[in-house]
Design a protein around this motif. Structure first.
Motif, PDB file in Angstrom:
ATOM      1  N   GLY A 629     -28.913  27.429  50.325  1.00 22.70           N
ATOM      2  CA  GLY A 629     -28.522  28.347  51.387  1.00 22.70           C
ATOM      3  C   GLY A 629     -27.591  27.736  52.408  1.00 22.70           C
ATOM      4  N   ALA A 630     -27.329  26.419  52.344  1.00 17.31           N
ATOM      5  CA  ALA A 630     -26.446  25.782  53.305  1.00 17.31           C
ATOM      6  C   ALA A 630     -24.994  26.083  52.968  1.00 17.31           C
ATOM      7  CB  ALA A 630     -26.680  24.271  53.314  1.00 17.31           C
ATOM      8  N   ALA A 631     -24.145  26.105  53.992  1.00 24.51           N
ATOM      9  CA  ALA A 631     -22.726  26.377  53.797  1.00 24.51           C
ATOM     10  C   ALA A 631     -22.025  25.140  53.256  1.00 24.51           C
ATOM     11  CB  ALA A 631     -22.098  26.791  55.124  1.00 24.51           C
ATOM     12  N   ASP A 632     -20.990  25.364  52.463  1.00 24.38           N
ATOM     13  CA  ASP A 632     -20.173  24.279  51.947  1.00 24.38           C
ATOM     14  C   ASP A 632     -19.317  23.749  53.089  1.00 24.38           C
ATOM     15  OD1 ASP A 632     -18.438  22.572  50.650  1.00 24.38           O
ATOM     16  OD2 ASP A 632     -17.995  23.956  49.008  1.00 24.38           O
ATOM     17  N   PRO A 633     -19.373  22.458  53.400  1.00 26.63           N
ATOM     18  CA  PRO A 633     -18.610  21.942  54.547  1.00 26.63           C
ATOM     19  C   PRO A 633     -17.109  21.863  54.284  1.00 26.63           C
ATOM     20  CG  PRO A 633     -19.722  20.155  53.408  1.00 26.63           C
ATOM     21  CD  PRO A 633     -20.203  21.417  52.774  1.00 26.63           C
ATOM     22  N   GLN A 634     -16.689  21.995  53.037  1.00 31.58           N
ATOM     23  CA  GLN A 634     -15.264  21.905  52.716  1.00 31.58           C
ATOM     24  C   GLN A 634     -14.615  23.281  52.799  1.00 31.58           C
ATOM     25  OE1 GLN A 634     -15.295  19.979  48.828  1.00 31.58           O
ATOM     26  NE2 GLN A 634     -14.841  18.015  49.793  1.00 31.58           N
ATOM     27  N   VAL A 635     -13.486  23.332  53.472  1.00 31.62           N
ATOM     28  CA  VAL A 635     -12.717  24.569  53.618  1.00 31.62           C
ATOM     29  C   VAL A 635     -11.520  24.481  52.683  1.00 31.62           C
ATOM     30  CG1 VAL A 635     -11.440  26.040  55.217  1.00 31.62           C
ATOM     31  CG2 VAL A 635     -13.458  24.787  56.006  1.00 31.62           C
ATOM     32  N   ARG A 636     -11.463  25.378  51.708  1.00 33.25           N
ATOM     33  CA  ARG A 636     -10.439  25.323  50.669  1.00 33.25           C
ATOM     34  C   ARG A 636      -9.479  26.506  50.791  1.00 33.25           C
ATOM     35  NH1 ARG A 636     -12.258  22.007  46.279  1.00 33.25           N
ATOM     36  NH2 ARG A 636     -14.366  21.194  46.656  1.00 33.25           N
ATOM     37  N   SER A 637      -8.266  26.290  50.341  1.00 30.52           N
ATOM     38  CA  SER A 637      -7.307  27.383  50.314  1.00 30.52           C
ATOM     39  C   SER A 637      -7.690  28.347  49.202  1.00 30.52           C
ATOM     40  CB  SER A 637      -5.886  26.859  50.067  1.00 30.52           C
ATOM     41  OG  SER A 637      -4.971  27.927  49.985  1.00 30.52           O
ATOM     42  N   PRO A 638      -7.786  29.658  49.485  1.00 31.24           N
ATOM     43  CA  PRO A 638      -8.197  30.599  48.451  1.00 31.24           C
ATOM     44  C   PRO A 638      -7.148  30.814  47.370  1.00 31.24           C
ATOM     45  CG  PRO A 638      -7.566  31.759  50.438  1.00 31.24           C
ATOM     46  CD  PRO A 638      -7.537  30.308  50.775  1.00 31.24           C
ATOM     47  N   MET A 639      -5.890  30.431  47.650  1.00 32.20           N
ATOM     48  CA  MET A 639      -4.820  30.618  46.675  1.00 32.20           C
ATOM     49  C   MET A 639      -3.606  29.807  47.109  1.00 32.20           C
ATOM     50  SD  MET A 639      -3.424  34.413  47.567  1.00 32.20           S
ATOM     51  CE  MET A 639      -2.299  34.267  46.177  1.00 32.20           C
ATOM     52  N   PRO A 640      -2.602  29.670  46.243  1.00 33.76           N
ATOM     53  CA  PRO A 640      -1.393  28.940  46.648  1.00 33.76           C
ATOM     54  C   PRO A 640      -0.725  29.633  47.825  1.00 33.76           C
ATOM     55  CG  PRO A 640      -1.419  29.331  44.265  1.00 33.76           C
ATOM     56  CD  PRO A 640      -2.523  30.142  44.838  1.00 33.76           C
ATOM     57  N   GLY A 641      -0.203  28.846  48.753  1.00 41.10           N
ATOM     58  CA  GLY A 641       0.451  29.443  49.909  1.00 41.10           C
ATOM     59  C   GLY A 641       1.007  28.394  50.843  1.00 41.10           C
ATOM     60  N   THR A 642       1.312  28.833  52.069  1.00 38.07           N
ATOM     61  CA  THR A 642       1.889  27.950  53.085  1.00 38.07           C
ATOM     62  C   THR A 642       1.018  27.999  54.333  1.00 38.07           C
ATOM     63  OG1 THR A 642       4.122  28.427  52.274  1.00 38.07           O
ATOM     64  CG2 THR A 642       3.936  27.458  54.467  1.00 38.07           C
ATOM     65  N   VAL A 643       0.700  26.851  54.892  1.00 40.60           N
ATOM     66  CA  VAL A 643      -0.047  26.791  56.144  1.00 40.60           C
ATOM     67  C   VAL A 643       0.899  27.192  57.279  1.00 40.60           C
ATOM     68  CG1 VAL A 643      -1.354  25.343  57.731  1.00 40.60           C
ATOM     69  CG2 VAL A 643      -1.554  24.975  55.266  1.00 40.60           C
ATOM     70  N   VAL A 644       0.583  28.283  57.965  1.00 40.25           N
ATOM     71  CA  VAL A 644       1.481  28.779  59.013  1.00 40.25           C
ATOM     72  C   VAL A 644       0.958  28.512  60.419  1.00 40.25           C
ATOM     73  CG1 VAL A 644       2.513  30.553  57.555  1.00 40.25           C
ATOM     74  CG2 VAL A 644       0.454  31.090  58.838  1.00 40.25           C
ATOM     75  N   ALA A 645      -0.321  28.165  60.562  1.00 39.60           N
ATOM     76  CA  ALA A 645      -0.869  27.872  61.886  1.00 39.60           C
ATOM     77  C   ALA A 645      -2.117  27.020  61.753  1.00 39.60           C
ATOM     78  CB  ALA A 645      -1.190  29.158  62.641  1.00 39.60           C
ATOM     79  N   VAL A 646      -2.266  26.062  62.677  1.00 40.12           N
ATOM     80  CA  VAL A 646      -3.470  25.229  62.748  1.00 40.12           C
ATOM     81  C   VAL A 646      -3.885  25.192  64.222  1.00 40.12           C
ATOM     82  CG1 VAL A 646      -4.540  23.011  62.213  1.00 40.12           C
ATOM     83  CG2 VAL A 646      -2.619  23.829  60.828  1.00 40.12           C
ATOM     84  N   PRO A 647      -4.732  26.126  64.658  1.00 37.04           N
ATOM     85  CA  PRO A 647      -5.068  26.225  66.081  1.00 37.04           C
ATOM     86  C   PRO A 647      -6.037  25.164  66.591  1.00 37.04           C
ATOM     87  CG  PRO A 647      -6.222  27.918  64.837  1.00 37.04           C
ATOM     88  CD  PRO A 647      -5.293  27.230  63.873  1.00 37.04           C
ATOM     89  N   VAL A 648      -6.559  24.290  65.723  1.00 35.78           N
ATOM     90  CA  VAL A 648      -7.463  23.218  66.168  1.00 35.78           C
ATOM     91  C   VAL A 648      -6.822  21.868  65.856  1.00 35.78           C
ATOM     92  CG1 VAL A 648      -9.513  24.639  65.841  1.00 35.78           C
ATOM     93  CG2 VAL A 648      -8.707  23.187  63.973  1.00 35.78           C
ATOM     94  N   SER A 649      -7.366  20.833  66.452  1.00 39.48           N
ATOM     95  CA  SER A 649      -6.871  19.472  66.220  1.00 39.48           C
ATOM     96  C   SER A 649      -7.905  18.663  65.468  1.00 39.48           C
ATOM     97  CB  SER A 649      -6.557  18.779  67.556  1.00 39.48           C
ATOM     98  OG  SER A 649      -5.543  19.485  68.250  1.00 39.48           O
TER      99      SER A 649
END
Length: 728
Positions: A629-649
């Protein structure tokens, strides 16, 4: 830039025997609309020219045109949106006219000017119409001076976020943020309260700038229970303007139309519906007259379900619409043909009294996407395709970009085809469309066909009780079908059927047999399958000692069942018998590795991957290392694309549901959020090109005592709010 000629698809003679309006027309678009335009050009005896990017070299429209010209790399900015590339293609192919389709350069005044300067006819309206109607603020203020009703709001060019925030109180909440340029619902956001306005304005500006090169925004009052009604107009250069009735486009998701129909059930259900149709049609014609419009265009209106006698101008699309086939089916008018003839200077032979609406037509847009995963766009290769209904059903039309072997790119919009059906009344049309979708098969890719059938059979949709928020309200209750035991058994047996059956005996004798041969009863063989929910299923198969298709199977160690799978000689179909119950599928297998299996029936399909021992172990270990029931700590891209914003550091402390990155793919922006609270470690930056399933961030959880809870809903959608909207 290269040009190729397709001698097998050269244009046929003009059926009417008249001289074609143009010798050669270049279609400055791609996909299903390019194929649809080419079809009419062929009927008119006009030589057609397709253009293509590197990603579309093998596309259907390229094969169907008489000549095709390469215009650049996959990125639309360097190909389909490049005015210089299109002009070069015109010169290379000898085109004397250009049909822009919809999207891309279809409403670009600079493109129309460049064609005019080069002596090439733009099959569309004049520059004045493109200039005025291409800017929603200017268009709204302009048509208001011609007696066309508009939605209350604030629409001034050049307003800053601060100025918009100050004006919002006067507009009132809830309100709608809209980009002044472009269309298709991109950059539109519903804002319920003042506190949410600043963040919504920032996102809307970013999306508008990326999609249209213009981040100008304006605000409109949100009309309650809104219905999206649009009117098709035709106008020539001789002063004639007519309308061809209205279309109902209220079934939308994120302001993108999903199902459209003509005529509108709202107007059809009013005792004085004919009067409202005449008034809204005349308003549309006045909007067209106000800019000396020529060609085919669409004027979009907002109508409150609570007050159907009132309608408000939203915008004018100075081009063909995606949903134009429903108008063609109820009027018998080929809109593309009239676009071409009007551009060549012909006068309309139709007058308003000549226009009649016969029966009812409904269109469903087929997208390459996964509805169960928040409509995530999908890529892949088309392995099996059957888009035509059984027999020769003249009530059904399919406009498609698909063909077997086509690889879908992540560079373009995920809409891949449209299925349109006609009936003598609305119920007959809905039934015909549902029947056509039940036989629609596109294996190797994910589609929204099952979702379309669920929507078509919703009681409110059947009753014509529509508004632009209906889909968002209904979505949680839609009963999507998932792969179960029958599909797992079929996949295991189908995987075995693909193995060569005439292998020579191994050099070491039967003891080296991979089949698990042994004395006595045959040993069960196991197939591990990756289920759509990310899990692992194991099917144990014990072949019958008598051979043939019979077997004893058990799924995940459960009870044994008798099974048989009959695969057609061409591998396109499969019939599974499991404990005397029977399932009939369309079937396909990828070339692999990894071996991926696809099954479908009645518009539903599933995708199952045959796991290698290593892949299975990786999945099992990942599950073991994570508490149930624990969440996966890794955040993955759901599909090929371009990162357009990263609001955190990197190193920031984040809460569950907080947006970490935004990835743009297939003309949509996807917010990726923190699955749990903790410290974020980023592995991607703005501008990075990322692959599907690539890890972009990892959350290092806080100790239990430090973790704080949040009620934020970790929705990966860019904009799930529903309201008054618009679609392409």
């Amino acid at each position: 830039m290269t040009m190729q000629t397709n001698t097998a698809t050269r244009a046929v003679a003009n059926p009417a025997g008249a001289r074609p309006p143009f010798n050669t027309v270049l279609v400055a678009n791609r996909g299903e609309i390019a194929s649809r335009v080419i079809r009419t050009l062929r009927q008119l005896g006009i030589r057609s020219v397709a253009v293509y990017s590197d990603a579309d070299a093998g596309a259907r429209h390229v094969r169907e045109a008489d000549t095709a010209v390469r215009i650049g790399p996959a990125a639309a900015a360097d190909s389909y949106l490049s005015i210089d590339a299109i002009l070069d293609a015109c010169r290379q192919s000898g085109a004397d006219a250009v049909h822009p389709g919809y999207g891309f350069l279809s409403e670009n005044a600079d493109f129309a000017r460049a064609l005019e300067k080069s002596g090439i006819t733009f099959i569309g309206p004049g520059v004045e119409a493109l200039n005025v109607m291409g800017d929603k603020i200017r268009a709204k203020n302009h048509v208001a001076g011609y007696g066309v009703p508009v939605v209350p709001g604030i629409a001034k060019p050049g307003m800053t976020d601060s100025e918009l925030a100050q004006a919002a109180a006067a507009v009132g909440f809830p309100l709608l943020i809209k980009p002044s340029a472009g269309g298709g619902g991109k950059g539109m956001h519903v804002v319920e309260k003042q506190a949410d306005l600043a963040a919504a304005l920032a996102t809307a500006r970013r999306v508008a700038a990326a999609a249209f090169g213009d981040d100008t925004l304006f605000l409109e009052r949100l009309v309650t229970t809104p219905r999206h009604i649009e009117v098709q107009v035709l106008a020539d250069s001789h002063g004639n303007v007519i309308h061809l009735g209205e279309r109902e486009c209220s079934l939308q998701r994120r302001h993108q139309k999903v199902i459209e129909e003509a005529p509108s059930p709202l107007l059809e259900g009013l005792p004085h519906g004919a009067d409202v149709r005449a008034r809204i049609g005349e308003a549309a014609c006045n909007a067209a007259r106000s800019v000396n419009y020529t060609g085919a265009g669409t004027v979009e209106f907002l109508v409150s379900d609570d007050a159907p006698d009132e309608f408000f101008f939203m915008e004018m699309n100075t081009r063909l619409q995606v949903e134009h086939p429903v108008t063609e089916m109820v009027t018998g008018v080929d809109l593309v043909e009239w676009q071409v003839r009007i551009a060549a200077g012909a006068e309309l032979t139709l007058r308003q009294p000549d226009v009649g609406l016969s029966g009812h037509a409904v269109e469903a847009r087929v997208y390459a996407e996964v509805p169960e995963k928040n409509f995530l766009p999908s890529t892949g290769t088309v392995l099996r395709l059957d888009e035509q209904p059984a027999g020769t059903d003249t009530r059904v039309r399919v406009d498609s970009s698909l063909m077997e072997g086509l690889e879908l790119s992540a560079n373009y919009d995920p809409m891949i085809s449209k299925v349109i059906a006609w009936g003598e009344d609305r119920t007959a049309a809905l039934n015909a469309l549902d029947g056509a979708l039940s036989g629609y098969t596109a294996l190797g890719i994910d589609t929204n066909v099952e979702y379309l059938r669920l929507l078509l059979n919703d009681p409110d949709v059947r009753a014509g009780h529509l508004d632009t928020g209906l889909i968002e309200r209904k979505l949680p209750a839609l009963d999507f079908r998932h792969a179960g035991d029958p599909e797992l058994v079929a996949a295991a047996l189908y995987a075995f059927s693909l193995e060569p059956q005439d292998n020579p005996a191994p050099a070491g004798g039967p003891w080296q047999e991979r089949s698990g041969w042994r004395l006595g009863a045959p040993a069960p063989r196991r197939v591990s399958l990756a289920t759509p929910d990310g899990g692992v299923a194991t099917v144990a198969v014990t072949p019958s000692p008598n051979g043939g298709n019979a077997a004893v199977v058990a799924v995940n160690g459960g009870a044994q069942q008798t099974a048989a799978l009959h695969v057609s000689a061409d591998g396109r179909g499969a019939v599974l018998t499991l404990d005397d119950a029977t399932w009939e599928y369309r079937a396909a297998a990828s070339p692999g590795p990894p071996l991926q299996l696809f099954f479908g029936n009645d518009g539903w399909s599933c995708h199952l991957e045959v796991l290698t021992r290593e892949a299975r172990l990786e999945r099992v270990l990942a599950a073991v290392q994570r508490q149930e029931g624990a969440a996966d700590p890794q955040v993955r891209s759901p599909m090929p694309g371009t990162v357009v914003a990263v609001p955190v550091s990197d190193g920031d402390t984040v809460q569950a549901g907080e947006v970490l990155l935004s990835v743009e793919a297939m003309k949509m922006e996807h917010h990726l959020v923190a699955p749990l609270a903790g410290t974020v470690h980023l592995t991607a930056r703005t501008g990075d090109l990322v692959k599907a399933d690539q890890v972009l961030a990892t959350i290092h959880p806080q100790p239990p005592a430090e973790a704080t809870s949040t009620d934020t809903n970790p929705d990966t959608a860019a904009d799930t709010a529903a309201g008054q909207g618009e679609g392409a």
